[in-house]
Design an enzyme around this catalytic site. Sequence first.
Site, mmCIF file in Angstrom:
data_model
loop_
_atom_site.group_PDB
_atom_site.id
_atom_site.type_symbol
_atom_site.label_atom_id
_atom_site.label_comp_id
_atom_site.label_asym_id
_atom_site.label_seq_id
_atom_site.Cartn_x
_atom_site.Cartn_y
_atom_site.Cartn_z
ATOM 1 N N TYR A 70 0.802 -1.216 0.015
ATOM 2 C CA TYR A 70 -0.091 -0.079 -0.045
ATOM 3 C C TYR A 70 0.763 1.175 0.023
ATOM 4 C CZ TYR A 70 0.625 0.376 5.056
ATOM 5 O OH TYR A 70 1.205 0.619 6.348
ATOM 6 N N CYS A 71 0.213 2.311 -0.244
ATOM 7 C CA CYS A 71 0.810 3.557 -0.492
ATOM 8 C C CYS A 71 -0.355 4.531 -0.080
ATOM 9 C CB CYS A 71 1.239 4.094 -1.767
ATOM 10 S SG CYS A 71 0.524 4.037 -3.095
ATOM 11 N N SER A 72 -0.348 5.886 -0.500
ATOM 12 C CA SER A 72 -1.132 6.655 -0.417
ATOM 13 C C SER A 72 -2.446 6.998 -1.252
ATOM 14 C CB SER A 72 -0.507 8.336 -0.451
ATOM 15 O OG SER A 72 0.203 8.374 0.772
#
Length: 101
Positions: free
Chosen positions: A63-65
Amino acid sequence: MKNISKYEAINFLNNRDAIFLDVRSYSEFEYGHIPNAISIPIDELNEKIDLLEPYKNENIVIYCSSGSRSFTASSFLSRNGFRYIYNLTGGISPLQNYLVR
């Protein structure tokens, strides 16, 4: 590689059935992250891929933003022989209630 929704990520989290990889910057990670997530910023992933070797045959949720960096990381790990890669589409924002700070 498979794209997953927040609901599928929550299922992995609740069942403790996956490793979570955070590919945001270290400062973003410190602001809030999934409990027990591994932090490797996307720009360091190539040089630190060996840290993930023990998880090569395990479920890894990345995941990231927003989902952009995690998609890039997911593709990279898939090309490097990681078998069970899951990209959290839309980023971490929908999981705010699960983050530790």
